[in-house]
Structures are given as C-alpha cells and as structure tokens.
Enzyme design. Sequence first.
Site, short mmCIF file in Angstrom:
data_model
loop_
_atom_site.label_atom_id
_atom_site.label_comp_id
_atom_site.label_asym_id
_atom_site.label_seq_id
_atom_site.Cartn_x
_atom_site.Cartn_y
_atom_site.Cartn_z
N LYS A 123 0.83 -1.21 0.00
CA LYS A 123 0.00 0.00 0.00
C LYS A 123 0.86 1.26 0.00
O LYS A 123 0.64 2.17 -0.79
CB LYS A 123 -0.92 0.02 1.24
CG LYS A 123 -1.96 -1.08 1.25
CD LYS A 123 -2.87 -0.96 2.46
CE LYS A 123 -2.16 -1.13 3.79
NZ LYS A 123 -1.55 -2.44 3.99
N THR A 124 1.82 1.28 0.90
CA THR A 124 2.66 2.47 1.00
C THR A 124 3.50 2.63 -0.26
O THR A 124 3.72 3.73 -0.76
CB THR A 124 3.54 2.37 2.26
OG1 THR A 124 2.70 2.19 3.39
CG2 THR A 124 4.37 3.63 2.46
N ARG A 140 5.12 -7.31 11.03
CA ARG A 140 6.33 -6.49 10.87
C ARG A 140 7.52 -7.34 10.46
O ARG A 140 8.53 -6.85 9.99
CB ARG A 140 6.71 -5.72 12.16
CG ARG A 140 5.70 -4.73 12.70
CD ARG A 140 5.20 -3.77 11.66
NE ARG A 140 3.94 -4.24 11.11
CZ ARG A 140 3.42 -3.81 9.96
NH1 ARG A 140 4.06 -2.91 9.24
NH2 ARG A 140 2.27 -4.27 9.51
P1 ATP Z 1 1.63 -2.15 5.99
O1 ATP Z 1 0.21 -2.59 5.98
O2 ATP Z 1 2.44 -2.87 6.99
O3 ATP Z 1 1.75 -0.65 6.04
P2 ATP Z 1 2.02 -1.97 3.14
O4 ATP Z 1 0.82 -2.57 2.53
O5 ATP Z 1 2.11 -0.51 3.18
O6 ATP Z 1 2.25 -2.61 4.57
P3 ATP Z 1 4.59 -1.84 1.90
O7 ATP Z 1 5.33 -1.43 3.10
O8 ATP Z 1 4.30 -0.84 0.85
O9 ATP Z 1 3.25 -2.57 2.36
O10 ATP Z 1 5.30 -3.07 1.21
C1 ATP Z 1 5.80 -4.18 1.95
C2 ATP Z 1 7.08 -4.68 1.36
O11 ATP Z 1 6.84 -5.32 0.12
C3 ATP Z 1 8.08 -3.59 1.07
O12 ATP Z 1 9.37 -4.07 1.35
C4 ATP Z 1 7.88 -3.34 -0.41
O13 ATP Z 1 9.04 -2.80 -1.00
C5 ATP Z 1 7.60 -4.74 -0.93
N1 ATP Z 1 6.79 -4.76 -2.16
C6 ATP Z 1 5.56 -4.24 -2.33
N2 ATP Z 1 5.10 -4.46 -3.59
C7 ATP Z 1 6.07 -5.13 -4.24
C8 ATP Z 1 6.21 -5.66 -5.58
N3 ATP Z 1 5.26 -5.53 -6.49
N4 ATP Z 1 7.35 -6.29 -5.87
C9 ATP Z 1 8.32 -6.43 -4.95
N5 ATP Z 1 8.26 -5.98 -3.68
C10 ATP Z 1 7.14 -5.33 -3.33
MG MG Z 2 2.22 0.86 4.80
#
Ligand code: ATP
Ligand code: MG
Length: 755
Positions: A32-33, A618
């Site tokens: 998401k982030t 995490r």
């Molecule tokens: P949270 O709910 O904990 O905030 P999030 O949904 O925001 O998590 P991110 O922090 O954006 O998730 O991504 C989690 C990890 O996965 C990060 O290390 C990110 O770089 C990696 N990631 C996300 N999408 C991809 C992708 N398409 N290919 C490779 N790595 C990815």
């Molecule tokens: Mg996030």
Amino acid sequence: MYRLDDLNPVQRQAVEHRDGPLLILAGAGSGKTRVLTYRIAHLIAQGIDPWNILAITFTNKAAQEMRERVGTLVGSEGRGLWVATFHSACVRILRSEIEHLPGYSRSFVIYDSSDQQAVIKSCMKELNLDEKKFAPRAIGGVISDAKNKLQSPEEFSQRAADYFEQKVEKVYELYQKRLKGNNALDFDDIIMLTVRLFRENPEVLAYYQEKFRYILVDEYQDTNHAQYALVNLLAKKYRNLCVVGDDDQSIYMFRGADVQNILDFERDYPEAKVLKLEQNYRSTKHILDAANSVVSNNTERKEKSLWTENEEGNPLVYYVAENEHDESRYIAERIQRLRDVEGRKFNDFAILYRTNAQSRVIEERFMKQGVPYRIFSGLKFYERMEIKDMLAYLRILHNPSDQVAFSRILNVPKRGLGNSTLEKIIEYTEEQGMPVLDAIMEADYIPDLTTRAKKPLLAFADLMQELKQLALEESSVTHLVEEVLKRTGYWEQLKTDKSPEAEARLENLREFLSVTAEYDEKALDQDENLPEGEEDEEYFTPGLAGFLEQVSLVAEIDALDPAEESVALMTIHSAKGLEFPVVFLVGMEEGIFPSSRSMMDPTLLAEERRLCYVAITRARERLYLSYADQRMLYGRTQYNRPSEFMEEIPPQLMVDRDPIDPPPTRMKKPQPQTGMGNRNFGGRSSWGTWDKEIGNPVKEPGTFDYHVGEKVEHAKFGKGIIVAIKGEGSQAEISIVFGGQIKKLIAEYAKLTKI
Ligand code: ATP
Ligand code: MG
C-alpha cells in the site's frame, strides 16, 4: 527513475488511476505504502505540478521516508510537494492562515501533553475542583475526545450528560480560554482549528482546494473524525482523493480513530474505484499464516485473503522465560547467535513490546552486553526537566504571553520568587490583559507584591527584555540558548552542583545544543540554496519560531547517529508501517498482551488482536515470541498465563527450539525460580543511558579510574578512545568512540583494557 514494472497488475492499476476517488483496502505488507509513493511519482511524471499534491502519513518518520523515496524516484522534480503528517500539514496551514480566526496570532506555540496537564490543573484550581475526585488526566482525555469530534466547548456542553461531564464542560471552557490567552494550541486544536478555519472562511478553503488537487492518505483506517472532516473538505472540489489502509490494522481507537471512516469511503464517494491488494511481499509463509490465523479470530472484520509467493521460511520460535531478565538474556543471546550464524546486522532486529515500561530490562541487558540499540518512543528527551526549562525560556521569548512557560521558569534557577508571587503576577496580567513579560516590568504596580520579591522580579524582567531583544536580532538558536544558559545562571548552578544528576543534566543540555546547532545549520543551508521566491519541498520556518515548531512536532528522535547499526526497540504502536528481517515480540502474556483492561471487553480485545496482527506482520524472515512465567512490572510481581494470542497461532507453525541451533546435547532448561528482589520501573530513558538506581548489579572490587581521552580496548569493538564519562566507579557510563561509532558502556561490564 521509477519503473511501473516493479509493480503487480493491481498495484499498477492503482498507480495509473489518475482522477477521481480511489480506495485501496488491503492487508499488511501488500504494498500500500509503495503504491502511494509510486503514485506520487507517476502523477509528477504525468505533468502534475508537485505543488498540487498533498500526501499524508502517520508519523514524521514515515513522511521523511516517503519524501526520500519520492526523491529517488523523481529527483528534483518533486520540489514543492507536501508530504506531511496531519499535524505538520495543519501547522503549516495555520502559520499562514490562523489570523482569519479571531483572537489567534501566527506566533502561536504548541503545548505538549504535560503543558496541557499544567493548564488543566490550574483551571481546576480556579474552578475549585478537587484533583482527587476528578483526575486531571481523565478530564484531559474527555476534552481531547471532544476536540477529535470537533466539538467546541459550547457544543460539548449540549451533550454533557452526567455529573462528570458537566464538570469537564466547565474545565473545557476555561481551558480553551486560557490556551487562547496564551496564544497556544494543543495537539488536538491543530486539527480542529484548521477545520474551523476552512468552514468559516470559504475563500481560504477554496485556495487550498485549488492547491491540493491530488490528496493521498496512508493508514486511513486510523483517522479520527476531525482528520476525516479535514480530508473531505480539502478533497470536495476535485475529488482526487486516494486513501489506503487496512481495517485489520486499526489500532488507535483509544485515541478516537474511527475505522468506519475507511469502511464508509464508498458511501462518501460512490464513484470511487476500489482496489484490493492480496499479495504480501514482506513475510514468509509461516509468518503470514500465523498473522492471518490470529486476526481471523476477530468476528467483525472484512474478510481478506492475503497470500504470498515468498518461501515458507523458518518456523516461528517461542521461548518460555523464567522471568523478564531471562527473557532479555535470551533476546541478546539470539541476536548474537544470528549475527554469528547468518551474518545479520544489528539493524536487522526489532524488539516489539506492548508498553514502554517493558523496555527497561531489555535496555539494561543490551547495555551490559554492548548491544547498540535505539528507542523510538516519542518525546522522551524533550520531557526531561532541563530541556523543558530551556524550551520554556525559548517559548516565552518567542511569545511573551505564554503563561505556562513563564510559570515554569520564573523561579528557575531560584530567584526567591515563589508561588504566591507567581499568583499575584498572573492575576495582574489577566486584569491588565497584557503579555506576562510586559506585566512584570510594572512590578511596582502589582498589588500585594512583597518588597522582597520586587527587586529580584525587576531584575528578572530586565534580563528577559534583554534576552527578548537578543531573540529578535539573533538568527542562531544555538547562540540564543547559550546566552540564556549563561545570563540566567542556569548553567553555573548545575556546574557548581557536583552531583551526578547535575552532570547528566549538563550532558543533556549539551545534547540540546547539538540539536539547535543542527537546526541552525539547516537554516543556513536553506538560506543559501533556495532560489528567491521558491518554495522548498521540505517545509521549513527559519528562526526561533521554526525551531520551536520542529520540537513540538517531532515524534521520534534518534539518539544515535543513524549511520550506526543498532537494534530497534519500540512499542507495537510505533512499529506500524515498518518492517524488519527479525522481530522479537516479547511479553506474550495475559494481562500484558492482551492488556488487563481489554480482557473483559470484547471491543478492546479485538483491538489488541489487531495490534497482534500488526506486530506479527512487521517480521520479514524470523519471528520470536516470548513470555515469562513470572514478571516484575510496575513494581509488582505477576504470574501470567501465556497470551491467548499464542494459542491462536497454529501449533505446527511454532517450535520451541530454534532451528539455527545444533541439536540439543544437554538437559532441558530448569524450572522457573522465584524471588527477583524489588525493582523499580519508573522513569525510563530513551537515550540509552543507564539508570543507576535500577538493576542493582553486583559490585565487584576493581579499579575503574578511566578518564576522557584515554585509549582502551574492548573485546568485541576493538580499540577506542574515551570521549565522555558519566558517573563514577564500577557503574560509570563510559562513551567510547570505536572506529567512528560511539558506544556507551558501563565500566563494570565493559571489561576494557587500557592501551
Ligand atoms: P503495511 O500494511 O504494513 O503498512 P504496506 O501494505 O504498506 O504494509 P509496503 O510497506 O508498501 O506494504 O510493502 C511491503 C514490502 O513489500 C516492502 O518491502 C515493499 O518494497 C515490498 N513490495 C511491495 N510491492 C512489491 C512488488 N510488487 N514487488 C516487490 N516488492 C514489493
Ligand atoms: Mg504501509
């Protein structure tokens, strides 16, 4: 440059979606982030002026990271972009617009929670409310809650139902009057007043609606009503609002966050595009399965399927400790082992706990073993007495009406100006309706002031005028602080007091001077590098005002040089959005996690369970869970059962013997022992300093007569040079530079050899 190929098809769709509302509701670690960051880059690449983009993150740290990420994706193209927390964005708006609200001025100061308490207490005193009957904290909580719901004192009074609320209503009204009189805002005001500003001044709102054509909000599930209202006001015109979040990670209900905001997004924006991300990129299968399994015990939730292509990974490892010391010993030992066997770095580890008080013992152990660590936990440094004193001086110099700051420093250092003098001054100030610093210039006219108080008061008034003048002329905050320390006698008083406490205070003040120096440098840079009239992407108000603002908004301060490798210690709440290769989740006990308060209340218990989901997710590669048969916390020994969340993790995912260890050759661990002696968990430090009253380490004979400048050798860190010594004898805390990195070690445990 950024590459859309780095995204999966749904993520890509989210990034490429251009206009209109967009909701991404997805589980942990699904990107998401990352989508939010790429979306900003993509908008800019598509020719949207960064000046028209507002991105909101949950913490300053997250904002900084996102700014850097966008910077690497689009380079200097990102200039003018706002990446901010709700609070910092609103402060920035209020700094230029607050004067549209009658009675407020741009030089407002921000009160933190302890200032807030001070004002509440003084209001209660004036209203003759007994602190024993009505806890000031509870009253503060209700006021904060009202503000988060955007209720003014008048609106609150209409809903005030019971006896307690009727009392709160009186306090709220007076409290708000006092804040205004002091030209101060509390944290909740920052959002509430911005909403009011927009509602009452359509032309101001129109300007910001026009400016922020694209709005993106991370962690939307944790917005409260005021924040929700703010976002919706801003997005009303263009409706280019993108929110991302996870209802399973809503963990700020206790602060008024309303998960309904994200669940109702489609109602608020019927034309919204809704995307779900289901692939987790962060964690191994085992870790993700454990997280999914725990959170599925919450009945009222949106069902989500979160899967990963990552490998199965190691099983989760649990450890039953005898007590909290054994638990921290285990952690330190595991860290060492993983460093040895897998070549891990200290940065790879995070220790997560439910409450701050749990960190003390872990810190102690890390200190003993020379494991470098950082604590992320808010304003601790700025809560120290001497720092608060100095900030109070700076605040009153900036805003001569600030009575809270004034009350704090009137007799600090001691000038023979006690409480009754203070009361008379305040009374006179209120009557005359003038800034308190000006009022004391008229000491001769203040009724009932004793002759004995007059002379020191006038001297103080003169001194403050001089300093105020200096504050106006001086651009270096560091120089101003040095002058305050010198001319008020504050520094001298600590110098002559030879106690270890005084020394520690001096040390903190030195650290404070390094904070101001850093700020001054940044200000200088800004001056030199910024082309005329151009706005920089990183918001910055120069001078004292900007410094005070930075201090009030800062949510995390890293004590150690970020370049230094260290283990992260933090509460689960502050770990939101972050990830670490190895996570230790400690204190998995009923009464701690879930907290005792939540055990009787299904709603609170569900929130604790979401917190557990946040904690587990995490971890990227390894997750350790521990609980102690016996634990001393808040000065009481507890015998807790293992957390029910432990039972919600399928047993086949967990082992009690870490697979990185060789097969056992010795007997199993002995059964728990009791009797750990009395311990006190008061005042923890966020700076990795050692509290000598705690821990009672065994004193052994030996000489520890080190001095600054001496060269020493440490078994693990090698050769170094001593740069500071705090305290003396076996318990002295010695700061040593080893190859460019500072370590703080306790003499007794450091086992240093002089070279
Ligand atoms: P949270 O709910 O904990 O905030 P999030 O949904 O925001 O998590 P991110 O922090 O954006 O998730 O991504 C989690 C990890 O996965 C990060 O290390 C990110 O770089 C990696 N990631 C996300 N999408 C991809 C992708 N398409 N290919 C490779 N790595 C990815
Ligand atoms: Mg996030």
